[in-house]
Design a protein around this motif. Structure first.
Motif, PDB file in Angstrom:
ATOM      1  N   GLU A   1       1.270  -0.704  -0.195  1.00  0.00           N
ATOM      2  CA  GLU A   1       0.308   0.275  -0.402  1.00  0.00           C
ATOM      3  C   GLU A   1       0.702   1.300   0.282  1.00  0.00           C
TER       4      GLU A   1
ATOM      5  N   TRP B   1      -8.072  -2.569  -0.619  1.00  0.00           N
ATOM      6  CA  TRP B   1      -9.084  -2.501  -1.642  1.00  0.00           C
ATOM      7  C   TRP B   1      -8.860  -1.471  -2.550  1.00  0.00           C
TER       8      TRP B   1
ATOM      9  N   TRP C   1      -5.298  -8.745  -8.508  1.00  0.00           N
ATOM     10  CA  TRP C   1      -6.478  -7.641  -8.188  1.00  0.00           C
ATOM     11  C   TRP C   1      -7.461  -8.720  -9.058  1.00  0.00           C
TER      12      TRP C   1
ATOM     13  N   CYS D   1     -10.712 -11.477   1.772  1.00  0.00           N
ATOM     14  CA  CYS D   1      -9.673 -11.760   0.180  1.00  0.00           C
ATOM     15  C   CYS D   1      -8.598 -12.523   0.193  1.00  0.00           C
TER      16      CYS D   1
ATOM     17  N   ARG E   1      -5.971  -7.587  -3.395  1.00  0.00           N
ATOM     18  CA  ARG E   1      -6.550  -6.432  -3.444  1.00  0.00           C
ATOM     19  C   ARG E   1      -7.564  -6.686  -4.204  1.00  0.00           C
ATOM     20  N   ILE E   2      -8.492  -5.847  -4.131  1.00  0.00           N
ATOM     21  CA  ILE E   2     -10.090  -6.682  -4.650  1.00  0.00           C
ATOM     22  C   ILE E   2     -10.056  -4.558  -4.780  1.00  0.00           C
ATOM     23  N   LEU E   3     -10.946  -4.851  -6.036  1.00  0.00           N
ATOM     24  CA  LEU E   3     -11.386  -3.505  -6.370  1.00  0.00           C
ATOM     25  C   LEU E   3     -12.890  -3.205  -6.645  1.00  0.00           C
ATOM     26  N   ILE E   4     -13.832  -1.724  -5.884  1.00  0.00           N
ATOM     27  CA  ILE E   4     -15.280  -1.891  -5.721  1.00  0.00           C
ATOM     28  C   ILE E   4     -15.489  -1.510  -6.948  1.00  0.00           C
TER      29      ILE E   4
ATOM     30  N   ALA F   1     -11.347   5.267   0.950  1.00  0.00           N
ATOM     31  CA  ALA F   1     -10.540   4.482  -0.122  1.00  0.00           C
ATOM     32  C   ALA F   1      -9.393   4.780   0.455  1.00  0.00           C
TER      33      ALA F   1
ATOM     34  N   GLN G   1      -4.628  -7.775 -12.953  1.00  0.00           N
ATOM     35  CA  GLN G   1      -5.973  -7.252 -13.145  1.00  0.00           C
ATOM     36  C   GLN G   1      -6.744  -8.017 -14.046  1.00  0.00           C
TER      37      GLN G   1
ATOM     38  N   SER H   1     -11.471  -8.160  -9.196  1.00  0.00           N
ATOM     39  CA  SER H   1     -12.765  -6.412  -9.441  1.00  0.00           C
ATOM     40  C   SER H   1     -14.029  -7.637  -9.480  1.00  0.00           C
ATOM     41  N   GLN H   2     -14.903  -6.246  -8.336  1.00  0.00           N
ATOM     42  CA  GLN H   2     -15.826  -7.336  -7.406  1.00  0.00           C
ATOM     43  C   GLN H   2     -17.385  -5.612  -7.612  1.00  0.00           C
TER      44      GLN H   2
END
Length: 215
Positions: free
Chosen positions: A5, A162, A108, A123, A127-130, A182, A88, A110-111
């Motif tokens: 991060e 995320w 990563w 998770c 990483r999760i993409l919201i 975020a 991703q 995508s969600q």
């Protein structure tokens, strides 16, 4: 390599296709630059084009490749043509784990969500993409320039990395961060002058607004 991060608000500029946009990401300190490998996207580029752009600057932002339900052959072809730091994916969690086992790169996932109940609680990737669910008539996944109802994320504090995506632009990104907290944001069409053509001025403004946001 692990996905760490950033010490500041993380910013990813996705869908780069040309030198001016890529150079602006370098100049203004984006944390990640994204290349799209999906034929139905106006931002789709070849591995050779992505490598040519990436070679304009050694080091700097992590290079992220975006894929939609890719098979192994597609991933191999792209990775043989361009060096990527992160994959991703639009894929199932099970498929993501198979890809990670084979290719060994940070993933990563995508969600897309439309309600608070759909926010992930665990998770299994880096990483999760919201982002918002695509409209029914959409021909490709992703935010499709739609804005998520940021109120869905109010008070949501997952214990994993995320990123917020979908409908963000220089004018609203600070508000989005203030509402959602975020730690990182992802933008594509919101910093474009035409589909697939990035505006260096919009990239600069987006990064400034995101880094200066409270949340």
């Amino acid at each position: 390599m692990p996905t760490t991060e950033p010490a500041h608000r993380g910013v990813k500029i996705c869908g780069l296709t040309e030198a001016a946009g890529f150079d602006a990401c370098i100049e203004h300190g984006a944390d990640w630059v994204g290349f799209v490998f999906f034929e139905r996207s106006p931002r789709n580029i070849s591995p050779a084009q992505a490598q040519q752009l990436s070679a304009r600057h050694k080091g700097g932002p992590k290079r992220v490749g975006l894929f939609v339900h890719p098979d192994d052959e597609t991933l191999e072809r792209v990775l043989n043509g361009v060096s990527l730091d992160v994959l991703q994916l639009y894929a199932t969690a099970e498929r993501a784990q198979a890809i990670k086992a084979r290719f060994g790169l940070p993933l990563w996932l995508s969600q897309p969500v439309s309600s608070r109940a759909e926010l992930p609680t665990t998770c299994t990737v880096e990483r999760i993409l919201i982002e918002p669910k695509p409209p029914a008539q959409a021909t490709r996944p992703g935010g499709n320039a739609q804005k998520l109802d940021w109120g869905l994320l109010s008070g949501w504090q997952p214990n994993f990395a995320w990123m917020l995506a979908g409908g963000l632009n220089p004018a609203n990104v600070a508000h989005a961060i203030a509402q959602t907290g975020a730690p990182a944001v992802d933008v594509s069409s919101g910093v474009e002058s035409a589909p697939g053509i990035k505006s260096p001025q919009a990239i600069a403004s987006f990064i400034t607004q995101a880094r200066g946001a409270a949340g």
